[in-house]
Design a protein around this motif. Structure first.
Motif, short mmCIF file in Angstrom:
data_model
loop_
_atom_site.label_atom_id
_atom_site.label_comp_id
_atom_site.label_asym_id
_atom_site.label_seq_id
_atom_site.Cartn_x
_atom_site.Cartn_y
_atom_site.Cartn_z
N THR A 153 0.82 -1.22 0.00
CA THR A 153 0.00 0.00 0.00
C THR A 153 0.86 1.26 0.00
OG1 THR A 153 -1.74 1.22 1.17
CG2 THR A 153 -0.19 0.00 2.54
N LEU A 170 -5.23 -1.33 -0.95
CA LEU A 170 -4.34 -2.49 -0.97
C LEU A 170 -4.40 -3.13 -2.35
CD1 LEU A 170 -4.98 -4.47 2.37
CD2 LEU A 170 -2.94 -3.20 1.74
N ASN A 174 -9.94 -1.22 -1.73
CA ASN A 174 -10.01 -0.18 -0.71
C ASN A 174 -10.69 -0.79 0.51
OD1 ASN A 174 -9.56 2.53 0.17
ND2 ASN A 174 -11.75 2.89 0.00
#
Length: 360
Positions: A153, A170, A174
């Motif tokens: 991330t 990620l 979301n």
């Protein structure tokens, strides 16, 4: 796989035993599938007031995107369930409750919601509940959890301290990510829509992450001094007896405006009749239901609710309840294990020092 709260749950994965999994989480990073937990959203103009009626927590004062451990109480102050409440906004909360209490909790929520929404208290707006059916919940836990997750991330996880949450991108997803967990280690609990749970699980379970089952989860949480509902907590136990006095907001004690307040405040004022304690047991591990006696074959003074050989400490640890007056740390007692009395010493919890990330 074993039956647990209406689900088939993994006790362990492959040929990795529970003790090896336990050590891997303590030293590196493991992932738990905890999608059996019940995830819910509560929304509406009077949601904070409603949840402060249902629990003894100070939710008005809780910052947005912060979490607190709390308890749902019955009319006598007994614990219906323990829960983690996350405040997203003054009128929006995300709540996680235990799978084993699903039927009791959901019926209780519905009953109290109906009462609330029909009362004068809801004049500024009703409260609605949304159960996140089928949603995944993955717990990434261990000292290497943050480093691993940061690699997936652009969100700076250093700003996400223990007890805080955020929506985090990620790899194209979301997701709601809360920093915390049930092991005493640093980690994250990640809530995932049903369609994406398997994909996210694959993303989060590459080396060094190991899939970790219920066996290690139980030993990790007991070393961290955490309760398991149905063993260490039940509807006959108040938060004061359970050593959870801290979940009762100081400003809530004078008002006594939550369900079960009378029973809880009586124990606060007069002291509870028994208290949850930790103990180190000599010779053999004490299990749930083992009786605790005063030394030298004295009176029955309590019961063990959870007990294991601690993989981290190499000692037999246990949690249970003893009569008030016997609860001081260092007190020696005897525990009946396999029809033999074993010496035990009351010891503070957590047994293993927690390593939550509270910022640099």
């Amino acid at each position: 796989m074993v039956p647990f709260a209406g689900y088939s749950m993994p006790l362990s994965y492959g040929d990795v035993g529970a003790v090896a999994s336990h050590h891997h989480v303590r030293n590196s990073v493991g992932i738990f599938d905890v999608g059996h937990m019940v995830q819910s959203n509560f929304r509406g103009a009077t949601t904070t007031a409603f949840l402060e009626w249902l629990t003894p927590s100070s939710l008005h004062q809780l910052p947005h995107y912060s979490s607190t451990l709390s308890v749902l109480l019955n009319e006598h102050g007994g614990i219906i369930d323990d829960t983690v409440i996350t405040k997203h906004a003054d009128d929006a909360y995300y709540i996680v409750t235990n799978a084993g209490r699903r039927d009791r909790d959901l019926a209780w929520f519905k009953e109290q919601l109906d009462k609330w929404n029909m009362s004068e208290k809801a004049k500024d707006g009703k409260v609605e509940m949304e159960i996140l059916e089928g949603w995944g919940l993955l717990a990434l836990q261990g000292p290497e959890a943050a480093q691993y997750l940061q690699g997936l991330t652009s969100f700076d996880l250093q700003g996400l301290t223990f007890g805080k949450s955020a929506f985090v991108p990620l790899e194209g997803f979301n997701l709601h990510v809360a920093r915390g967990g049930y092991t005493g280690e640093d980690g994250f609990e990640i809530s995932i829509p049903p369609a994406h749970t398997v994909d996210v699980a694959k993303l989060l379970s590459k080396s060094p992450v190991q899939l970790t089952g219920l066996g290690a989860r139980d030993s990790l949480r007991l070393e961290a001094g955490m309760c398991l509902y149905g063993q260490d907590l039940d509807e006959q136990t108040t938060p004061i007896e359970a050593g959870l006095t801290w979940v009762i907001g100081k400003n809530r004690r004078g008002k006594a405006d939550f369900i079960g307040a009378e029973g809880v405040l009586k124990h606060l004022k007069d002291g509870p009749p028994r208290r949850r304690v930790g103990m180190i047991v000599e010779g053999a591990p004490a299990r749930q239901g083992a009786k605790v006696f005063a030394p030298s074959g004295g009176d029955l003074i309590g019961t063990v609710t959870s007990g294991i050989p601690s993989p981290t400490l190499g000692k037999n640890i246990a949690m249970g309840y003893v009569q008030s007056g016997w609860h001081k740390k260092g007190t020696e007692v005897e525990v009946e294990v396999r029809n033999k009395l074993r010496r035990a010493t009351l010891t503070p919890m957590p047994f293993v020092t927690t390593r939550y990330y509270r910022g640099t």
